[in-house]
Design a protein around this motif. Structure first.
Motif, mmCIF file in Angstrom:
data_model
loop_
_atom_site.group_PDB
_atom_site.id
_atom_site.type_symbol
_atom_site.label_atom_id
_atom_site.label_comp_id
_atom_site.label_asym_id
_atom_site.label_seq_id
_atom_site.Cartn_x
_atom_site.Cartn_y
_atom_site.Cartn_z
ATOM 1 N N THR A 217 -7.591 -1.710 6.907
ATOM 2 C CA THR A 217 -6.595 -1.076 6.012
ATOM 3 C C THR A 217 -6.481 -1.631 4.753
ATOM 4 O O THR A 217 -6.745 -2.962 4.502
ATOM 5 C CB THR A 217 -5.067 -1.001 6.746
ATOM 6 O OG1 THR A 217 -5.060 -2.465 7.118
ATOM 7 C CG2 THR A 217 -5.345 -0.258 8.026
ATOM 8 N N ALA A 218 -5.610 -1.151 3.880
ATOM 9 C CA ALA A 218 -5.623 -1.859 2.294
ATOM 10 C C ALA A 218 -4.786 -2.883 2.385
ATOM 11 O O ALA A 218 -3.784 -2.934 3.215
ATOM 12 C CB ALA A 218 -4.950 -0.903 1.302
ATOM 13 N N THR A 219 -4.892 -4.038 1.807
ATOM 14 C CA THR A 219 -4.033 -5.037 1.639
ATOM 15 C C THR A 219 -3.712 -5.394 0.122
ATOM 16 O O THR A 219 -4.352 -5.545 -0.881
ATOM 17 C CB THR A 219 -4.584 -6.506 2.072
ATOM 18 O OG1 THR A 219 -5.838 -6.590 1.265
ATOM 19 C CG2 THR A 219 -4.917 -6.400 3.527
ATOM 20 N N ASP B 62 -0.321 3.228 -0.992
ATOM 21 C CA ASP B 62 -1.187 2.037 -1.650
ATOM 22 C C ASP B 62 -1.479 2.257 -2.925
ATOM 23 O O ASP B 62 -1.992 1.429 -3.641
ATOM 24 C CB ASP B 62 -2.647 2.380 -0.994
ATOM 25 C CG ASP B 62 -3.110 3.845 -0.949
ATOM 26 O OD1 ASP B 62 -2.500 4.502 -1.868
ATOM 27 O OD2 ASP B 62 -4.014 4.336 -0.152
ATOM 28 N N ARG C 290 -10.844 3.076 2.431
ATOM 29 C CA ARG C 290 -9.652 2.579 2.992
ATOM 30 C C ARG C 290 -9.220 0.972 3.130
ATOM 31 O O ARG C 290 -8.596 0.522 3.965
ATOM 32 C CB ARG C 290 -9.249 3.216 4.007
ATOM 33 C CG ARG C 290 -9.064 4.898 3.637
ATOM 34 C CD ARG C 290 -8.062 4.922 2.713
ATOM 35 N NE ARG C 290 -7.783 6.728 2.532
ATOM 36 C CZ ARG C 290 -7.069 7.011 1.517
ATOM 37 N NH1 ARG C 290 -6.252 6.305 0.835
ATOM 38 N NH2 ARG C 290 -7.171 8.360 1.366
ATOM 39 N N CYS C 291 -9.998 0.175 2.069
ATOM 40 C CA CYS C 291 -9.612 -0.935 2.131
ATOM 41 C C CYS C 291 -9.679 -1.629 0.890
ATOM 42 O O CYS C 291 -10.581 -1.134 0.042
ATOM 43 C CB CYS C 291 -10.587 -1.812 3.278
ATOM 44 S SG CYS C 291 -12.467 -1.631 2.804
ATOM 45 N N TRP C 292 -9.208 -2.893 0.749
ATOM 46 C CA TRP C 292 -9.229 -3.540 -0.549
ATOM 47 C C TRP C 292 -10.774 -4.137 -1.022
ATOM 48 O O TRP C 292 -11.578 -4.236 -0.124
ATOM 49 C CB TRP C 292 -8.382 -4.699 -0.464
ATOM 50 C CG TRP C 292 -8.222 -5.625 -1.828
ATOM 51 C CD1 TRP C 292 -8.787 -6.808 -2.199
ATOM 52 C CD2 TRP C 292 -7.582 -5.076 -3.207
ATOM 53 N NE1 TRP C 292 -8.499 -7.097 -3.310
ATOM 54 C CE2 TRP C 292 -7.935 -6.278 -4.017
ATOM 55 C CE3 TRP C 292 -6.944 -3.954 -3.425
ATOM 56 C CZ2 TRP C 292 -7.337 -5.959 -5.301
ATOM 57 C CZ3 TRP C 292 -6.418 -4.078 -4.826
ATOM 58 C CH2 TRP C 292 -6.568 -5.124 -5.751
ATOM 59 N N ARG D 88 -1.550 -3.917 -3.621
ATOM 60 C CA ARG D 88 -1.803 -2.711 -4.518
ATOM 61 C C ARG D 88 -2.709 -2.978 -5.428
ATOM 62 O O ARG D 88 -2.715 -3.851 -6.141
ATOM 63 C CB ARG D 88 -0.583 -2.353 -5.226
ATOM 64 C CG ARG D 88 -0.603 -1.015 -6.327
ATOM 65 C CD ARG D 88 0.591 -0.736 -6.670
ATOM 66 N NE ARG D 88 1.426 0.226 -6.235
ATOM 67 C CZ ARG D 88 2.594 0.838 -6.446
ATOM 68 N NH1 ARG D 88 3.091 0.777 -7.681
ATOM 69 N NH2 ARG D 88 3.129 1.725 -5.771
ATOM 70 N N TYR E 273 -12.333 3.225 -2.935
ATOM 71 C CA TYR E 273 -10.957 3.042 -1.899
ATOM 72 C C TYR E 273 -10.746 4.341 -1.124
ATOM 73 O O TYR E 273 -10.270 4.300 -0.004
ATOM 74 C CB TYR E 273 -9.573 2.642 -2.878
ATOM 75 C CG TYR E 273 -8.763 2.571 -1.778
ATOM 76 C CD1 TYR E 273 -8.429 1.427 -1.065
ATOM 77 C CD2 TYR E 273 -7.709 3.493 -1.546
ATOM 78 C CE1 TYR E 273 -7.190 1.252 -0.254
ATOM 79 C CE2 TYR E 273 -6.758 3.466 -0.904
ATOM 80 C CZ TYR E 273 -6.381 2.283 -0.053
ATOM 81 O OH TYR E 273 -5.348 2.033 0.656
#
Length: 251
Positions: A242-244, A69, A161-163, A246, A157
């Motif tokens: 979850t992250a989307t 990420d 752990r997400c945008w 960078r 973050y």
């Protein structure tokens, strides 16, 4: 500047030039392979600063690699943050027994271009910036607002752990001549979200708190700092997302 803004339990190092030694770890060199010379120098300098911070906490030198990420991975038992901009690099580290998260950010001491400001600040925030500017200071408040959101994201973050979009957080800055405080809080909205699976995401409903920070304006740089004390943040992954993409703050 950043060292003076952090609580006593955090360690920070900063420089206005590049550090050339000691040599990077092989894994770091491989990760940065192909980077332009300026980017490679930034990458190396902030890691050398961070290893100096870790040494003050009693940690031996270890590679500090980016995850998939883009966020740096810190040794077990520590949290940290890196930042660099033109003419300034810094790192900050703390033990997890003292802090749930650290976020530091440095930016050039110059106003944001209007088109960028429109992307990172709400109408209410732009009105707030106008009030601050009317106070007579030459501080670039719009740049500080941007920096405060960057520092907040660096704390958000690792825990969630997400945008988080720029319009998912709101900043209130305290007026000051050279330094001051600020508060950032998550807000519902996300009007600029384009991914269908993010449309119903409400950062204000995650349990993530508003956080207080401090700012300072130097000759050519403005910096912001947020330190979240131990026990103040949700556990990692609590948001279940979850992250989307960078984040800009990938170091």
């Amino acid at each position: 500047m950043i060292r003076t803004l952090l609580p006593a339990y955090a360690v920070a190092r900063e420089t206005t030039g590049e550090l050339t030694g000691p040599e990077l770890f092989g894994a770091e060199r491989r990760q940065a392979a192909g980077a332009l010379p300026l980017r490679l120098a930034e990458y190396g300098t902030v890691r050398r600063l961070a290893r100096g911070c870790l040494a003050e906490l009693g940690h031996p030198p270890v590679p500090l690699l980016r995850g998939a990420d883009g966020a740096p991975r810190w040794p077990a038992g520590t949290v940290g943050s890196l930042t660099h901009c033109r003419g300034y690099r810094a790192a900050a580290v703390a033990r997890t027994r003292d802090a749930d998260g650290l976020g530091i950010d440095a930016e050039p001491r110059a106003p944001l271009p209007p088109r960028v400001l429109d992307q990172v600040a709400s109408a209410a925030e732009r009105a707030h910036l106008a009030e601050l500017a009317a106070g007579g200071s030459d501080v670039p408040w719009c740049r500080l607002l941007f920096s405060a959101k960057e520092a907040y994201y660096k704390v958000w973050y690792p825990a969630m752990r997400c945008w988080l979009g720029f319009d998912d957080a709101e900043v209130v800055l305290a007026h000051g001549r050279h330094s001051g405080g600020f508060v950032v809080r998550p807000v519902p909205g996300g009007a600029r979200r384009v991914r269908r699976d993010d449309a119903a995401f409400d950062p204000a409903a995650t349990g993530f708190p508003a956080l207080r920070g401090r700012w300072a304006a130097g000759t050519g740089t403005v910096v912001t700092v947020i330190a979240a004390p131990a026990g103040s943040l949700p556990r990692p992954g609590q948001a279940g997302r979850t992250a989307t993409g960078r984040p800009r703050w990938a170091q």
